[in-house]
Every structure is written in structure tokens, then in C-alpha cells.
Design a protein around this motif. Structure first.
Motif, PDB file in Angstrom:
ATOM      1  N   ASN A   1       0.816  -1.227   0.000  1.00  0.00           N
ATOM      2  CA  ASN A   1       0.000   0.000   0.000  1.00  0.00           C
ATOM      3  C   ASN A   1       0.842   1.266   0.000  1.00  0.00           C
ATOM      4  O   ASN A   1       0.312   2.366   0.024  1.00  0.00           O
ATOM      5  CB  ASN A   1      -0.912   0.021   1.247  1.00  0.00           C
ATOM      6  CG  ASN A   1      -1.836  -1.181   1.264  1.00  0.00           C
ATOM      7  OD1 ASN A   1      -2.478  -1.467   0.260  1.00  0.00           O
ATOM      8  ND2 ASN A   1      -1.879  -1.891   2.386  1.00  0.00           N
ATOM      9  N   GLY A   2       2.163   1.105  -0.013  1.00  0.00           N
ATOM     10  CA  GLY A   2       3.030   2.287  -0.020  1.00  0.00           C
ATOM     11  C   GLY A   2       3.266   2.768  -1.439  1.00  0.00           C
ATOM     12  O   GLY A   2       2.750   2.202  -2.399  1.00  0.00           O
TER      13      GLY A   2
ATOM     14  N   PHE B   1       5.709  -3.729  -9.230  1.00  0.00           N
ATOM     15  CA  PHE B   1       7.144  -3.767  -9.530  1.00  0.00           C
ATOM     16  C   PHE B   1       7.872  -4.465  -8.387  1.00  0.00           C
ATOM     17  O   PHE B   1       8.019  -3.935  -7.290  1.00  0.00           O
ATOM     18  CB  PHE B   1       7.698  -2.349  -9.733  1.00  0.00           C
ATOM     19  CG  PHE B   1       9.110  -2.337 -10.257  1.00  0.00           C
ATOM     20  CD1 PHE B   1       9.360  -2.509 -11.615  1.00  0.00           C
ATOM     21  CD2 PHE B   1      10.191  -2.169  -9.400  1.00  0.00           C
ATOM     22  CE1 PHE B   1      10.666  -2.511 -12.104  1.00  0.00           C
ATOM     23  CE2 PHE B   1      11.493  -2.165  -9.876  1.00  0.00           C
ATOM     24  CZ  PHE B   1      11.726  -2.341 -11.245  1.00  0.00           C
ATOM     25  N   TYR B   2       8.348  -5.682  -8.660  1.00  0.00           N
ATOM     26  CA  TYR B   2       8.953  -6.535  -7.642  1.00  0.00           C
ATOM     27  C   TYR B   2      10.475  -6.509  -7.773  1.00  0.00           C
ATOM     28  O   TYR B   2      11.014  -6.642  -8.874  1.00  0.00           O
ATOM     29  CB  TYR B   2       8.426  -7.966  -7.832  1.00  0.00           C
ATOM     30  CG  TYR B   2       8.905  -8.967  -6.806  1.00  0.00           C
ATOM     31  CD1 TYR B   2       8.322  -9.035  -5.544  1.00  0.00           C
ATOM     32  CD2 TYR B   2       9.934  -9.857  -7.114  1.00  0.00           C
ATOM     33  CE1 TYR B   2       8.754  -9.967  -4.604  1.00  0.00           C
ATOM     34  CE2 TYR B   2      10.382 -10.792  -6.185  1.00  0.00           C
ATOM     35  CZ  TYR B   2       9.790 -10.840  -4.932  1.00  0.00           C
ATOM     36  OH  TYR B   2      10.213 -11.761  -3.999  1.00  0.00           O
TER      37      TYR B   2
ATOM     38  N   THR C   1       7.774  -5.750  -3.383  1.00  0.00           N
ATOM     39  CA  THR C   1       7.510  -4.718  -4.389  1.00  0.00           C
ATOM     40  C   THR C   1       7.923  -3.369  -3.808  1.00  0.00           C
ATOM     41  O   THR C   1       8.093  -3.236  -2.583  1.00  0.00           O
ATOM     42  CB  THR C   1       6.001  -4.647  -4.760  1.00  0.00           C
ATOM     43  OG1 THR C   1       5.268  -4.172  -3.608  1.00  0.00           O
ATOM     44  CG2 THR C   1       5.461  -5.993  -5.216  1.00  0.00           C
ATOM     45  N   THR C   2       8.049  -2.373  -4.681  1.00  0.00           N
ATOM     46  CA  THR C   2       8.412  -1.043  -4.183  1.00  0.00           C
ATOM     47  C   THR C   2       7.276  -0.443  -3.346  1.00  0.00           C
ATOM     48  O   THR C   2       7.497   0.474  -2.563  1.00  0.00           O
ATOM     49  CB  THR C   2       8.828  -0.093  -5.331  1.00  0.00           C
ATOM     50  OG1 THR C   2       7.986  -0.307  -6.462  1.00  0.00           O
ATOM     51  CG2 THR C   2      10.255  -0.337  -5.765  1.00  0.00           C
TER      52      THR C   2
ATOM     53  N   GLU D   1      12.134   5.353   3.087  1.00  0.00           N
ATOM     54  CA  GLU D   1      13.600   5.359   3.203  1.00  0.00           C
ATOM     55  C   GLU D   1      14.215   4.234   2.366  1.00  0.00           C
ATOM     56  O   GLU D   1      15.199   4.447   1.655  1.00  0.00           O
ATOM     57  CB  GLU D   1      14.038   5.190   4.677  1.00  0.00           C
ATOM     58  CG  GLU D   1      13.778   6.396   5.565  1.00  0.00           C
ATOM     59  CD  GLU D   1      12.325   6.510   6.042  1.00  0.00           C
ATOM     60  OE1 GLU D   1      12.002   7.535   6.646  1.00  0.00           O
ATOM     61  OE2 GLU D   1      11.510   5.584   5.800  1.00  0.00           O
ATOM     62  N   GLN D   2      13.619   3.030   2.464  1.00  0.00           N
ATOM     63  CA  GLN D   2      14.124   1.892   1.680  1.00  0.00           C
ATOM     64  C   GLN D   2      14.015   2.181   0.185  1.00  0.00           C
ATOM     65  O   GLN D   2      14.935   1.928  -0.590  1.00  0.00           O
ATOM     66  CB  GLN D   2      13.314   0.624   2.004  1.00  0.00           C
ATOM     67  CG  GLN D   2      13.617  -0.009   3.342  1.00  0.00           C
ATOM     68  CD  GLN D   2      12.646  -1.151   3.649  1.00  0.00           C
ATOM     69  OE1 GLN D   2      11.466  -1.105   3.305  1.00  0.00           O
ATOM     70  NE2 GLN D   2      13.142  -2.184   4.309  1.00  0.00           N
ATOM     71  N   LYS D   3      12.863   2.713  -0.194  1.00  0.00           N
ATOM     72  CA  LYS D   3      12.616   2.979  -1.613  1.00  0.00           C
ATOM     73  C   LYS D   3      13.582   4.048  -2.137  1.00  0.00           C
ATOM     74  O   LYS D   3      14.176   3.885  -3.209  1.00  0.00           O
ATOM     75  CB  LYS D   3      11.158   3.422  -1.803  1.00  0.00           C
ATOM     76  CG  LYS D   3      10.764   3.561  -3.266  1.00  0.00           C
ATOM     77  CD  LYS D   3       9.332   4.050  -3.386  1.00  0.00           C
ATOM     78  CE  LYS D   3       9.073   4.567  -4.776  1.00  0.00           C
ATOM     79  NZ  LYS D   3       7.793   5.220  -4.927  1.00  0.00           N
ATOM     80  N   ASN D   4      13.761   5.136  -1.380  1.00  0.00           N
ATOM     81  CA  ASN D   4      14.654   6.210  -1.822  1.00  0.00           C
ATOM     82  C   ASN D   4      16.092   5.725  -1.985  1.00  0.00           C
ATOM     83  O   ASN D   4      16.836   6.225  -2.824  1.00  0.00           O
ATOM     84  CB  ASN D   4      14.628   7.385  -0.829  1.00  0.00           C
ATOM     85  CG  ASN D   4      13.416   8.269  -1.031  1.00  0.00           C
ATOM     86  OD1 ASN D   4      12.727   8.169  -2.040  1.00  0.00           O
ATOM     87  ND2 ASN D   4      13.130   9.127  -0.068  1.00  0.00           N
TER      88      ASN D   4
END
Length: 199
Positions: A151-152, A160-161, A168-169, A175-178
Motif C-alpha cells: 500500500n506504499g 514492480f517486484y 515490491t516497491t 527510506e528503503q525505496k529512496n
């Protein structure tokens, strides 16, 4: 000296990411909404670079200040790199992303994991009042999952995995995604270029 930068987007998710990465005393970042700008730019470029530069230049000419813009999208190898530069307009501009995601999952129905390779691409352009332009590019490789998860994030994040992180993203914290994202990489490169340019 503190530099005011307008980030040319109406996407609040992007603004949040940008402010987090350009969180530095040297820069004060504002979104179009915060700068009270309602102007739209037609993204008719054939590449992410063309669209990002066009947006940055047009908003810089309107505001007379430093403007940063990005063009980003999802490239799926099995679909000949579609949706690509048309990512935001895929399936119609006003089509919600949960429907766009469903459309892509349908298009890849029955396609095995090794043929579902994809990447997010982000190109950042910064236009200065003197006419100078800086650009950077960032990518993140992954695969299109078999279902939407998380849900983020926003956009195509739920499908997108990222195999290395086994999620997934949309299942990552901001923070993890950035730390690994296409926009995060392009912004970090842009931050370095800005420090050099504004010395």
C-alpha cells in the motif's frame, strides 16, 4: 546562500521523495502547489530526457527561478519497453493506477518470471535562469509481479517486484525505496551536480 528550487510536479508522492533526498540547508524545495503555479506542460517528447528538459525549461521561463523536473516511467521488456514515456497516460490519462496495474498484469498473464523483466527509469532536469540545464538518469531493475502487493508508494509500485529485497516497491518504507529507486538515484546524482555547479 540558500537556493530556492521549484520541483515541477503536481504529484505529492514525488514531492515527498524529492524533499527527503534534497534535505540540505543549501536548498529550499517547493512543489508547484506550494509555489501557487497551475500551469501545465504538454509532455510530447519521445524520450524521458526530452520531457524532463521541456518541463524544467517552461516552468523556469514562467517563474524566473531554478526549476527541477523529472520524467519517469516503467519499461517492460516483454512489451517492447512499454509503457515507457507514456506511463502516466497508459490506458488513458485519467485511468486510476490500480486499473493500469491490472491492465499490465492481464497483458502478462501466463508469461513466466524470466520474461517479466522491467525497470523504472527517471530522468531529472534542472533549468537555470541563465539558460543552463543539468540532467541525470537513474534506473532500478526488477520484474513485474504476478499480483499487486503493498500500500506504499504510488503509480506502478505495487506490481514492480525487486527480487533482491523480495518485495515490491509498494511494500518498502520511503527510506528503503529512496535508497534504491530510480528517482532516488537520479536525485542523488543531481544533488552532486548541483553542489558542483553552485560552488
Amino acid at each position: 546562500m540558500r537556493y530556492n528550487i521549484i520541483f515541477a510536479t503536481h504529484n505529492e508522492g514525488k514531492v515527498k521523495e524529492v524533499k527527503m533526498i534534497l534535505n540540505d540547508k543549501k536548498f529550499a524545495v517547493k512543489s508547484l502547489k506550494e509555489a501557487n503555479i497551475n500551469q501545465e506542460v504538454v509532455e510530447d517528447g519521445k524520450t524521458f530526457e526530452e520531457n524532463a528538459i521541456k518541463k524544467a525549461k517552461e516552468f523556469m521561463e514562467t517563474t524566473g527561478t531554478i526549476v527541477m523536473a523529472d520524467d519517469s516511467g516503467l519499461e517492460i521488456d516483454y512489451l517492447n519497453k512499454k509503457p515507457g514515456v507514456y506511463s502516466a497516460r497508459y490506458g488513458g490519462e485519467d485511468t486510476p493506477y490500480h486499473i493500469k496495474n491490472q491492465m499490465i498484469l492481464e497483458e502478462l498473464k501466463g508469461i513466466p518470471e524470466d520474461k517479466r523483466t522491467a525497470r523504472f527509469v527517471s530522468v531529472i532536469a534542472t533549468a537555470f535562469p541563465n539558460g543552463d540545464i543539468l540532467t541525470t538518469r537513474g534506473t532500478i531493475e526488477g520484474i513485474i509481479g504476478f499480483e499487486a502487493k503493498g500500500n506504499g508508494g504510488f503509480g506502478y509500485d505495487p506490481i514492480f517486484y525487486v527480487p533482491e529485497l523480495e518485495r515490491t516497491t509498494a511494500e518498502m518504507t520511503l527510506e528503503q525505496k529512496n535508497a534504491i529507486s530510480h528517482r532516488g538515484k537520479a536525485l542523488e546524482k543531481m544533488k552532486e551536480k548541483l553542489f558542483d555547479y553552485l560552488k
